[in-house]
Design an enzyme around this catalytic site. Sequence first.
Site, PDB file in Angstrom:
ATOM      1  CB  THR A  41     -20.687  28.887  28.651  1.00 25.32           C
ATOM      2  OG1 THR A  41     -21.727  29.832  28.971  1.00 25.32           O
ATOM      3  CG2 THR A  41     -21.302  27.672  27.968  1.00 25.32           C
ATOM      4  CB  THR A  79     -27.199  32.752  25.480  1.00 23.53           C
ATOM      5  OG1 THR A  79     -26.543  31.498  25.526  1.00 23.53           O
ATOM      6  CG2 THR A  79     -26.392  33.734  26.221  1.00 23.53           C
ATOM      7  CD  GLU A 108     -20.278  36.732  28.380  1.00 24.39           C
ATOM      8  OE1 GLU A 108     -20.161  35.541  28.057  1.00 24.39           O
ATOM      9  OE2 GLU A 108     -20.442  37.648  27.546  1.00 24.39           O
TER      10      GLU A 108
END
Length: 408
Positions: free
Chosen positions: A158, A195, A281
């Site tokens: 992702t 996640t 991230e």
Amino acid sequence: MQTIEKKKIMVVEGGGVTTPKGFKAGGLHCGIKRKRLDLGFISSVVPATAAGVYTTNLFQAAPLMVTQESIDKEHKIQALLVNSGNANSCTGEQGLQDAYDMQRLFAEKMGVPNHYVAVTSTGVIGVPLPMDKMKAGIEKSLEKENEGVIRFEQAILTTDTGVKNVCVQLEIDGEVVTIGGAAKGSGMIHPNMATMLGFITTDAQIDHTTLTEVLKEVTNQTFNMITVDGDTSTNDMVLVMANGEAKNKPITNNHPQWSLFVEAFQMVSESLAKQIARDGEGATKLIEVQVEGAIDDEAARGISKSIISSNLVKTAIYGTDPNWGRIVCAIGYSGEKLNPTHVTVKLGPITVVEKGLPFAFDEEEAKTYLQQENIHIFVDLHQGEGKATAWGCDLTYDYVKINASYRT
């Protein structure tokens, strides 16, 4: 493909989930994402013993329910199908039916019973799965042009900046046994299943109960010891497939090479966990927190998690600020029993706290150390034999930018 020896375990450079005998993988673009690959699969030539660990989030996504149900039925699967870009989470009865349809369609394509297919999804929560695109993608999934482990590794991503893979080999009963892994995870990462999706394949012969025991033990020391941002997702899972194609004698906890197998399994899991933590991230640094001298391992885990989860610690590391006060604060509010007057803290080789008090150090030397890509925080509580290690990353401006526009 090259191998690097570590004791009796060989790291296979360039290896992955298809390096163990009898496994194939692939990926393609089915249209969930604009351009990137978004549908991937792994398959085994024979039904494989399966084990999984799943998110602790009570809003568990539909595909995880279907996969757990399938594994519970016979403790075997022969393939898994994963899509990215859409989590199929918080999608109600329709989402559950879509997950079953996703499973059925790929099972028909593979020519295996439905419950031999595990399914999982990752991406935006609360949006129905585009089943027309999924059906078209599944129909093309096994075409030769879609084969290849790198295509699978890319299809599951992702916000990740790159693929995550690892492979090791060892000898058991005179046979070469291989363990390969792939993972995705960049944001919404926190101890106790974040996640992240992790997929481990092995050609070892091992039963479901033993495989589950290994997976749970190792997960608590690896995947459950990483954090990026403190958020735990609805879709997290680590799934292991063991197809027995190495033809070794069945591995049990009484096997003379049991500890070697567990060590190899841990190497794979730890490598994937650290790759996820480093790819947080917006991250620029991997942070490792090592705690020793706790009253027991559980206390050490709690303290190391507390430090690695602290946004103040993470931002200080990003800003190359050796602000050790943030570290001792995180130790103090961890909820674990300790004597503050015994605590030592080091930033790499530099002692900054001794017996709970400031220790004179060169500020510029510490700032220079914190400019490195890999940062080590060491804590000794001087109270017992407990120890643990946790991994995370720094918290940067880019983390906010990425998540402020996640759906756009």
